[in-house]
Design a protein around this motif. Structure first.
Motif: not given
Length: 529
Positions: A78-85, A207-215
């Motif tokens: 959920x925090x990825x909605x902010x930090x990813x962008x 690798x995909x979804x999980x790897x992207x969000x953690x990075x």
């Protein structure tokens, strides 16, 4: 041919247990998890997938555009909605946008800031709305559009999205390559720098979804510190906020410059709308839409305003303005950190590789859009599509490496045109023909009210899409007569002086918004879906 492929697809186990609705008025069945394949089922769906099972077992995402079942969703990103962008937009490829205000449109710093704030807020709102649909449906963005413009229309959107993400990636790795080449004092050829940056970006999106969000959760932190250093170095050099005042146009010409630059700024924020649901479709369906909207909106607003206003300020320093003339955006970065010697070069290397954060979502979503083009393409794993996408944009970047600013300004301006009519038809479909009908008792209840989520890949049960496609074509026509590009100025755009003013995305959105509802209602009454 399409009918045969779709029938073949349905004959597989994929939809063997899905029932057709009893009527044709799109009453939504409650979430039918039988229509959503689990990750293990996706990973073994055909011989191609099974040959890659070793990669899937080691963490490579097997899922492509298949709907995510509720039991495989959670709120950990959920925090990825902010930090990813934040990470995606706090990269060096965002920096050139503010530079264009003075270099190409003769705007002063104050006018540039006004355009950046207004048009970023609007573009971020477009993206944030699309993001709200991901958790509700468990679907990727381009698949969601099938409920607005049908299978054929969504295929057209997917093709446009592939071009969009390729364009973003091209501009990103060109700038990353320029920066690496500048650091090496031209010892490392620009072509080699571009390939290096592109390859590193490929790994994570493969690798995909999980790897992207953690990075993306952490990648923004160091970049934010370096941007703060840039403010300090530029301030020490001396800002001259009135440097552009004598060159700024007046009257209609000024309005044209403001609108044209605003269109580029709008596109830099709204350009993420075609991919916004791709990165949150694994969140629980009961997450509040307003929460998704606000986290996404602020996730875009904060980095875009911070970086673009900084870059506009850099052009008020005469030495940096000259560096732009001599060496484009990469030359400006080199000039800013030149006083720090070796430390400055290290920072430039970090900036060059920050492009990875920007290319990851572009490549990932372009691969998903490839799967949306034809049913047969969904049988090829998403991970393999990322490799093809990487090859295409790397070759294009090498070919256009000497024309970065021209590519950026023209690409971003045109991008806004199709994003505008795409978001408008999805918005009106959602709030008029899904949400409003549900309120009137026409549709049944469910987490995604008004959507039959069991029909997302069955063209016989999706809308025909004629109304949406025609409305979008009208939006294209409106954009053509309103645009102002170096290579063409439409009659409406020409009202704003010799170089025109770009009203393309505004007129595209307005005309599409007017045309779509009555035609969609007629389509619904005649066909029932």
């Amino acid at each position: 041919m399409v009918e045969q492929s779709s029938s073949e697809w349905d004959d597989k186990n994929y939809h063997s247990s899905i029932r057709r609705p009893d009527d044709l008025n799109y009453d939504v069945q409650p979430l039918d998890e039988e229509a959503a394949l689990g990750e293990d089922e996706v990973a073994h769906r055909n011989p191609i997938f099974r040959k890659l099972s070793g990669l899937f077992n080691k963490g490579v995402e097997a899922r492509g555009i298949e709907r995510v079942p509720e039991e495989e969703r959670d709120g950990k990103h959920t925090i990825g909605l902010l930090l990813l962008w934040w990470s995606v937009n706090m990269v060096v490829s965002t920096l050139p946008i503010g530079l264009l205000a003075q270099a190409y449109y003769t705007l002063t710093f104050h006018s540039a800031v006004a355009a950046i704030v207004v048009f970023t807020a609007l573009g971020a709102a477009f993206t944030a709305f699309i993001a709200t649909l991901g958790p509700k449906t468990g679907l990727r963005t381009m698949v969601i559009t099938r409920y607005s413009v049908g299978y054929v229309g969504a295929t057209i959107f997917s093709f446009l999205n592939i071009l969009t993400q390729l364009g973003f990636s091209v501009t990103a790795i060109i700038l990353g390559g320029q920066t690496l080449t500048n650091v090496s004092n031209d010892k490392l050829p620009l072509e080699a720098s571009i390939v290096i940056v592109g390859v590193l970006a490929l790994v994570l999106c493969f690798v995909g979804y999980e790897a992207m969000h953690y990075w993306e959760r952490y990648a923004w932190i160091l970049l934010f510190i370096f941007y703060c250093c840039m403010w300090g170095l530029a301030g020490h050099k001396g800002f001259d906020m009135g440097a552009q005042q004598a060159l700024q146009d007046t009257g209609k010409s000024y309005a044209g410059d403001f609108l044209s630059f605003g269109g580029i700024v709008f596109s830099s924020a709204s350009g993420w709308a075609p991919v916004a649901a791709d990165f949150n479709c694994r969140l629980p369906s009961n997450i509040r839409p307003w929460k998704v909207f606000m986290l996404t909106w602020f996730g875009l607003m904060v980095p875009l305003l911070f970086v673009e206003i900084l870059s506009a300020a850099l052009m008020t320093v005469p030495a940096y303005a000259q560096a732009f003339e001599d060496g484009d955006a990469g030359g400006v970065l080199a000039a800013v950190f030149e006083p720090w010697g070796g430390g400055g070069k290290f920072i430039l290397v970090v900036f060059a590789f920050s492009i990875i954060s920007n290319c990851i979502p572009n490549t990932y979503s372009a691969a998903l859009s490839c799967q949306c083009l034809l049913p047969a393409f969904q049988k090829i794993p998403r991970a393999l599509w990322t490799i093809l996408v990487f090859v295409i944009y790397t070759v294009a970047a090498v070919a256009g490496r000497e024309h970065f600013s021209e590519i950026l300004s023209n690409f971003l301006a045109i991008l806004g045109y199709w994003v505008a009519f795409f978001v408008v038809v999805v918005f009106e479909e959602h709030y008029i023909f899904r949400y409003w009908f549900h309120k009137q008792g026409i549709n049944s209840s469910g987490p995604a009210r008004g959507y039959d989520l069991t029909a997302y890949d069955n063209w016989r049960r999706l809308p025909v899409g004629a109304a949406g496609i025609f409305a979008c074509c009208c939006g294209v026509g409106a954009a053509v007569v309103s645009m102002a590009q170096v290579w063409y100025i439409g009659p409406l755009g020409a009202v704003f002086g010799e170089f025109g003013g770009d009203l393309g995305f505004e007129m595209s959105a307005v005309v599409t918004a007017i045309v779509f509802p009555p035609l969609r209602y007629l389509e619904y009454r005649l066909i029932g879906r």
